[in-house]
Design an enzyme around this catalytic site. Sequence first.
Site: not given
Length: 258
Positions: A149, A162
């Site tokens: 990501s 995250y």
Amino acid sequence: MAKKVAVVTGSRRGIGLGIARALAEEGYQTVLSAVSAPEQAEDLIQELTGEGLAVCYIPCDISKKADRERLLDTVLAQYGRLDVLVNNAGVAPVERLDLLETTEESFERLLRINCEGTFFMAQAAANRMIALQKKGLEDYHPRMVNVASISSYTSSTSRGEYCVSKAGISMVTTLFADRLAEYGIPVFEVRPGIIMTDMTAGVAEKYQKLIDGGLTPIKRFGQPEDVANCVKAAVSGLLDFATGTVLNADGGFHIRRL
């Protein structure tokens, strides 16, 4: 010649489903996988097979060793090969909390699933790929892709755990690209940016304003197909000498601009 086989984790919906569909359309026997029970994926598999795509579904929680082993062993028992592994499965925090309030439970959950799960799935698949190479399978050139990501390098203090988990996946890519180079098994990474999925649906309005304001040079939400196209490029064979390469499916977000 046997059909090449691709396994895509976390592929019942969103980015993973987009990747699985794209690989099936490229001619792979594609194994979709997620934590959902098989009966929950029946309609999806029927839809895809109805389109003439060679797909099946095998449940797997990538944070559990027994599930990882069962997934890969079932694939080998059914198809006799594993040409592509796409490590896509991952989760977001149940609740977004400020960095100063993040809980140990949330941190450990995301590291266990996103980072540890990806690491050991890559390890298990790599060992099987090496064993298959030694068998001398026809036209066998295995490849691996990890989906990380933009959060691998972008601070988001309301979901720090995250970001840490995705940064870990980026190092997993580097490590396995290095270790598997001697076996001719390239490893790549795709970093999605702001992609229209269930995960971003709740903050779509916020992200749309940022995109409209120039956050990304390409002023639109990404779609799962944009990520899938990067995966297709990675496993095409054209990038094999570029093992360890990161493909940014982010509308240019990674470009530093003034």
